[in-house]
Design a protein around this motif. Structure first.
Motif, PDB file in Angstrom:
ATOM      1  N   CYS A  97     -16.015  37.859  21.838  1.00 18.06           N
ATOM      2  CA  CYS A  97     -17.012  38.429  22.752  1.00 18.06           C
ATOM      3  C   CYS A  97     -17.796  39.565  22.100  1.00 18.06           C
ATOM      4  O   CYS A  97     -18.952  39.802  22.433  1.00 18.06           O
ATOM      5  CB  CYS A  97     -16.354  38.928  24.035  1.00 18.06           C
ATOM      6  N   VAL A 108     -14.163  40.169  29.517  1.00 19.23           N
ATOM      7  CA  VAL A 108     -15.335  39.300  29.576  1.00 19.23           C
ATOM      8  C   VAL A 108     -14.928  37.828  29.709  1.00 19.23           C
ATOM      9  O   VAL A 108     -15.307  37.152  30.657  1.00 19.23           O
ATOM     10  CB  VAL A 108     -16.231  39.495  28.332  1.00 19.23           C
ATOM     11  N   CYS A 109     -14.139  37.343  28.737  1.00 20.06           N
ATOM     12  CA  CYS A 109     -13.893  35.890  28.676  1.00 20.06           C
ATOM     13  C   CYS A 109     -12.500  35.488  29.138  1.00 20.06           C
ATOM     14  O   CYS A 109     -12.195  34.298  29.209  1.00 20.06           O
ATOM     15  CB  CYS A 109     -14.123  35.381  27.259  1.00 20.06           C
ATOM     16  N   GLU A 169     -28.730  35.700  30.780  1.00 18.65           N
ATOM     17  CA  GLU A 169     -29.120  35.048  29.517  1.00 18.65           C
ATOM     18  C   GLU A 169     -28.323  33.768  29.282  1.00 18.65           C
ATOM     19  O   GLU A 169     -28.689  32.948  28.441  1.00 18.65           O
ATOM     20  CB  GLU A 169     -28.952  36.014  28.324  1.00 18.65           C
ATOM     21  N   ILE A 170     -27.222  33.588  30.020  1.00 15.25           N
ATOM     22  CA  ILE A 170     -26.413  32.369  29.853  1.00 15.25           C
ATOM     23  C   ILE A 170     -27.130  31.184  30.501  1.00 15.25           C
ATOM     24  O   ILE A 170     -27.382  31.180  31.700  1.00 15.25           O
ATOM     25  CB  ILE A 170     -25.005  32.539  30.473  1.00 15.25           C
ATOM     26  N   LYS A 197     -25.112  34.241  22.674  1.00 18.56           N
ATOM     27  CA  LYS A 197     -24.714  34.755  23.994  1.00 18.56           C
ATOM     28  C   LYS A 197     -25.223  33.894  25.141  1.00 18.56           C
ATOM     29  O   LYS A 197     -25.016  34.234  26.312  1.00 18.56           O
ATOM     30  CB  LYS A 197     -25.251  36.185  24.206  1.00 18.56           C
ATOM     31  N   THR A 198     -25.938  32.824  24.821  1.00 17.69           N
ATOM     32  CA  THR A 198     -26.551  32.052  25.903  1.00 17.69           C
ATOM     33  C   THR A 198     -25.702  30.858  26.357  1.00 17.69           C
ATOM     34  O   THR A 198     -26.039  30.197  27.329  1.00 17.69           O
ATOM     35  CB  THR A 198     -27.943  31.514  25.489  1.00 17.69           C
ATOM     36  N   LEU A 211     -23.842  38.383  36.156  1.00 18.79           N
ATOM     37  CA  LEU A 211     -24.118  39.589  35.374  1.00 18.79           C
ATOM     38  C   LEU A 211     -24.923  39.302  34.111  1.00 18.79           C
ATOM     39  O   LEU A 211     -25.554  40.205  33.565  1.00 18.79           O
ATOM     40  CB  LEU A 211     -22.796  40.265  34.963  1.00 18.79           C
ATOM     41  N   HIS A 212     -24.848  38.073  33.624  1.00 27.10           N
ATOM     42  CA  HIS A 212     -25.486  37.734  32.345  1.00 27.10           C
ATOM     43  C   HIS A 212     -26.462  36.574  32.502  1.00 27.10           C
ATOM     44  O   HIS A 212     -26.155  35.440  32.169  1.00 27.10           O
ATOM     45  CB  HIS A 212     -24.426  37.396  31.280  1.00 27.10           C
ATOM     46  N   ARG A 228     -19.424  36.629  35.948  1.00 29.53           N
ATOM     47  CA  ARG A 228     -19.978  36.807  34.602  1.00 29.53           C
ATOM     48  C   ARG A 228     -21.365  36.160  34.488  1.00 29.53           C
ATOM     49  O   ARG A 228     -22.269  36.728  33.880  1.00 29.53           O
ATOM     50  CB  ARG A 228     -19.006  36.160  33.602  1.00 29.53           C
ATOM     51  N   HIS A 255     -14.898  30.982  27.932  1.00 30.18           N
ATOM     52  CA  HIS A 255     -14.279  31.506  29.147  1.00 30.18           C
ATOM     53  C   HIS A 255     -12.968  30.749  29.358  1.00 30.18           C
ATOM     54  O   HIS A 255     -12.973  29.513  29.395  1.00 30.18           O
ATOM     55  CB  HIS A 255     -15.191  31.331  30.360  1.00 30.18           C
TER      56      HIS A 255
END
Lengths: 202, 202
Positions: A73, A60-61, A137-138, A80-81, A134-135, A131, A106
């Motif tokens: 992670c 992930v990171c 919410e970030i 998670k944002t 895919l996310h 990433r 990251h």
């Protein structure tokens, strides 16, 4: 004529090639290793191999970890944002030290530095972009690369790359270190502090 | 038993009481002065008196000057709408060095530091307030006091004092010095850089 036998000299050379270990320290460490109990020397040797074998990049990171995802992670209490982008795994320890940041990280494993032979493809920028895709919410990416020419250029590059993403990109403030005095600041830092002056109207 | 005659020892003591001159330097300087040609020693002695006699505080900005208003205050090319507030005359030289600021200054001659025996009345804050009242064209006050506890407190105090004035109060940015590395920053500075992170979304 070599002062030490080839295998000792080889150990000294290899130790001396490590960062922060000069020729004298390398010799002292090498002789210390030669005087260690057999099992301690074996333990040191094995731990070098094991650390290499069991350590990899978090999927992930990209931080170095021995479990995937890494402890940060996979910590449910982290926010998670937000993602804080750093140059090296060491910088995560530094950021954690201030107990202010509760989000994710990251690790770029470098910065964009064409003169130093680091291209964009040599750092984990593609993984960051993937990433973020895919996310969704970030919503904030904090560029915490060092305030050097390369670190600033990398932050600017990321900011431009993500200009249409709707994600807020921030940068650690650069300016006068706390407790310092104007008189002893360098001109670049003072210029930056002046240009980046903040409104404190109350 | 004194090593030097009383008048030499007196010179050494007085030189040694100057900032940055230790006992050994004071002795060296004193003996150098004793070996100078008569007129040079007289010149040095006179210049101390003359500098004191001909130097006073600018009636506008409180900087040390030998003409009133001082050269910066009377320079028609300077921007009269901003005032940069500094602790000492030295800080004006520092700010001028970066060639970024074209406005006027105000020298506080200290900061609010009750523990160090500096009350509000001991710095030129009243003169600043009076000046802002007399010169409604001033629309920004840049607090360039040092990023120390006392310097920050003074900036905050001024910001509160002027909260209803309509004047914008800004502060030099504090954060990571340019060219530095996160790893070697102190925790307060890194915390400040994190909390003061700036939006670079492009």
């Amino acid at each position: 004529m070599a002062r030490y036998s080839p295998s000792i000299q080889d150990l000294i050379n290899r130790l001396g090639a490590l960062p922060g270990i000069g020729a004298k320290s390398a010799t002292r460490v090498a002789l210390h290793i030669l005087n260690m109990p057999e099992e301690d020397a074996k333990g040191l040797s094995d731990s070098i191999i094991n650390a290499r074998k069991n350590t990899f990049r978090c999927s992930v990171c990209q931080n170095l970890t021995d479990s995937d995802p890494c402890p940060i992670c996979s910590d449910p209490s982290r926010d998670k944002t937000t993602v804080c982008v750093v140059e090296s795994p060491r910088d995560i320890l530094t950021m954690e030290r201030i107990h202010e940041y509760k989000g994710l990280y990251h690790v770029l494993h470098g910065v964009y530095d064409p003169a130093g032979g680091k291209a964009i493809a040599d750092i984990t920028l593609n993984q960051l972009i993937e990433r973020l895709t895919l996310h969704p919410e970030i919503n904030e990416v904090i560029m915490a690369t060092n305030p050097t020419i390369e670190g600033n250029a990398t932050a600017l590059y990321v900011s431009r790359l993500l200009s249409n993403s709707g994600i807020k990109i921030t940068r650690l403030a650069s300016g006068l270190p706390l407790g310092s005095e104007l008189e002893f600041s360098n001109d670049y830092t003072l210029t930056s502090a002046f240009k980046g002056r903040v409104d404190i109207t109350s």
